[in-house]
Design an enzyme around this catalytic site. Structure first.
Site, PDB file in Angstrom:
ATOM      1  N   ASP A 138       4.625   0.802  -5.661  1.00  0.00           N
ATOM      2  CA  ASP A 138       3.331   0.270  -6.099  1.00  0.00           C
ATOM      3  C   ASP A 138       2.449  -0.003  -4.888  1.00  0.00           C
ATOM      4  O   ASP A 138       2.863  -0.663  -3.942  1.00  0.00           O
ATOM      5  CB  ASP A 138       3.560  -1.021  -6.888  1.00  0.00           C
ATOM      6  CG  ASP A 138       2.298  -1.542  -7.540  1.00  0.00           C
ATOM      7  OD1 ASP A 138       1.499  -0.730  -8.033  1.00  0.00           O
ATOM      8  OD2 ASP A 138       2.121  -2.774  -7.576  1.00  0.00           O
ATOM      9  N   HIS A 139       1.222   0.513  -4.903  1.00  0.00           N
ATOM     10  CA  HIS A 139       0.245   0.290  -3.834  1.00  0.00           C
ATOM     11  C   HIS A 139       0.799   0.702  -2.475  1.00  0.00           C
ATOM     12  O   HIS A 139       0.705  -0.063  -1.497  1.00  0.00           O
ATOM     13  CB  HIS A 139      -0.197  -1.176  -3.799  1.00  0.00           C
ATOM     14  CG  HIS A 139      -1.099  -1.564  -4.926  1.00  0.00           C
ATOM     15  ND1 HIS A 139      -2.420  -1.188  -4.995  1.00  0.00           N
ATOM     16  CD2 HIS A 139      -0.862  -2.267  -6.051  1.00  0.00           C
ATOM     17  CE1 HIS A 139      -2.965  -1.661  -6.100  1.00  0.00           C
ATOM     18  NE2 HIS A 139      -2.026  -2.308  -6.771  1.00  0.00           N
ATOM     19  N   ASP A 172      -2.115   4.417  -2.705  1.00  0.00           N
ATOM     20  CA  ASP A 172      -3.324   3.614  -2.825  1.00  0.00           C
ATOM     21  C   ASP A 172      -4.310   3.962  -1.714  1.00  0.00           C
ATOM     22  O   ASP A 172      -4.218   3.458  -0.606  1.00  0.00           O
ATOM     23  CB  ASP A 172      -2.981   2.126  -2.780  1.00  0.00           C
ATOM     24  CG  ASP A 172      -4.172   1.244  -3.107  1.00  0.00           C
ATOM     25  OD1 ASP A 172      -5.281   1.791  -3.267  1.00  0.00           O
ATOM     26  OD2 ASP A 172      -3.991   0.022  -3.218  1.00  0.00           O
ATOM     27  N   GLU A 229      -5.379   5.297  -7.505  1.00  0.00           N
ATOM     28  CA  GLU A 229      -6.322   4.298  -7.993  1.00  0.00           C
ATOM     29  C   GLU A 229      -7.738   4.687  -7.591  1.00  0.00           C
ATOM     30  O   GLU A 229      -7.979   5.167  -6.482  1.00  0.00           O
ATOM     31  CB  GLU A 229      -5.968   2.931  -7.408  1.00  0.00           C
ATOM     32  CG  GLU A 229      -6.841   1.788  -7.899  1.00  0.00           C
ATOM     33  CD  GLU A 229      -6.313   0.440  -7.431  1.00  0.00           C
ATOM     34  OE1 GLU A 229      -5.254   0.027  -7.956  1.00  0.00           O
ATOM     35  OE2 GLU A 229      -6.915  -0.159  -6.521  1.00  0.00           O
ATOM     36  N   THR A 238       1.896 -11.601 -12.083  1.00  0.00           N
ATOM     37  CA  THR A 238       1.665 -13.036 -11.928  1.00  0.00           C
ATOM     38  C   THR A 238       2.275 -13.840 -13.059  1.00  0.00           C
ATOM     39  O   THR A 238       2.935 -14.868 -12.823  1.00  0.00           O
ATOM     40  CB  THR A 238       0.157 -13.318 -11.829  1.00  0.00           C
ATOM     41  OG1 THR A 238      -0.392 -12.574 -10.739  1.00  0.00           O
ATOM     42  CG2 THR A 238      -0.091 -14.805 -11.604  1.00  0.00           C
TER      43      THR A 238
END
Length: 296
Positions: free
Chosen positions: A82-83, A103, A133, A230
């Site tokens: 991720d990212h 990313d 993205e 989160t």
């Protein structure tokens, strides 16, 4: 490229009118929580290794931790970067990640296209699908002028056509983290317009704090991967606080309380996304929105 498990999942999600959850790992107990939830909900799960855990322990150790826990589980999982910046993407390919997110959203548009195309060409040689993205996804503590963050429809169409990405994360009102006030409503019309010109599944990062009705509407217009972190971290923290609120406790006891709280919160996410039951062939999708059937 032969269709991989992540892309098979997202095609099934498109057909079934639901989204697959993608959640971040942080340590052994949070990884176990996601796997327990996937078992209990009979749901696929993207185990995401991302921007918090990599600086903490390094990409290889995070990968080894995730795979070790996953192989001891009966869950249907994939491991997703991720990212990831370019150097992490290269390492993730060598390690054998099932899918990656490169990313380049912070780069100028033309440079983002060029570097993403290079990543896609390399990853596809190894049968690894790529998420990218476009647009800017703010952090919850930023001052946000939403018009400057949203993904541009024409740019999205060109970006996907010229890069060959397999999944596109867009900005349509989501943020990393949760706000103390009312969340920004998702730009459902914008998502639908992007869906109409982009042939690949759409992804929303920052799904924590988004009301279920808005998530269901987004799924109905083409979002089939939802990233949340989160809300689950807060559930884990709640378990720790509950354990230590009882008095002095062994750390291991508190970690297990956090794990169980996070697992329950993840099951709730999977049910809200409509992917619960998918591994048993019984996913029910999400409720109709405004009287219309939810489908892509």
């Amino acid at each position: 490229m032969t269709e991989s498990k992540p892309l098979q999942w997202l095609q099934q999600a498109r057909d079934g009118g639901y989204a697959v959850g993608a959640f971040n790992v942080h340590n052994d107990e949070t990884t176990q929580a996601l796997l327990l939830a996937a078992e209990q909900a009979q749901s696929p799960v993207f185990l995401q290794i991302g921007r918090a855990v990599v600086p903490h322990m390094g990409l290889r150790k995070a990968w080894e931790m995730t795979v070790r826990n996953a192989r001891e589980s009966d869950a249907d999982y994939v491991v997703h970067l991720d990212h990831g910046p370019y150097d992490e993407v290269l390492e993730a390919i060598r390690l054998g990640f099932d899918s990656i997110m490169y990313d380049g959203a912070h780069l100028p548009f033309e440079e983002n296209i060029a570097t993403t195309r290079k990543v896609v060409q390399l990853a596809h040689e190894y049968g690894i699908p790529v998420e990218a993205e476009l647009g800017r996804i703010p952090d919850a503590d930023e001052h946000i002028e939403w018009g400057s963050y949203y993904t541009d429809v024409d740019e999205a169409e060109r970006f996907v056509a010229e890069t060959g990405v397999d999944m596109l994360a867009i900005s349509a009102g989501v943020m990393h983290g949760t706000t103390a006030g009312e969340p920004q409503p998702l730009a459902i019309d914008l998502i639908a317009r992007i869906r109409d010109v982009v042939p690949v599944p759409l992804v929303l990062h920052g799904a924590s704090g988004v009301p279920d009705a808005q998530m269901h509407a987004a799924i109905g217009v083409g979002v089939h991967k939802l990233n949340a972190d989160t809300d689950l971290r807060l559930a884990f923290r709640g378990g720790l606080e509950e354990a230590f609120g009882e008095g002095d406790r062994q750390l291991e006891y508190a970690l297990l309380r956090g794990r169980d709280r996070m697992a329950a919160a993840t099951v709730a996410k999977m049910r809200a996304y409509g992917c619960a039951g998918a591994t048993a062939g019984r996913a029910v999708g999400v409720p109709a929105v405004d009287g219309a059937a939810v489908s892509a």
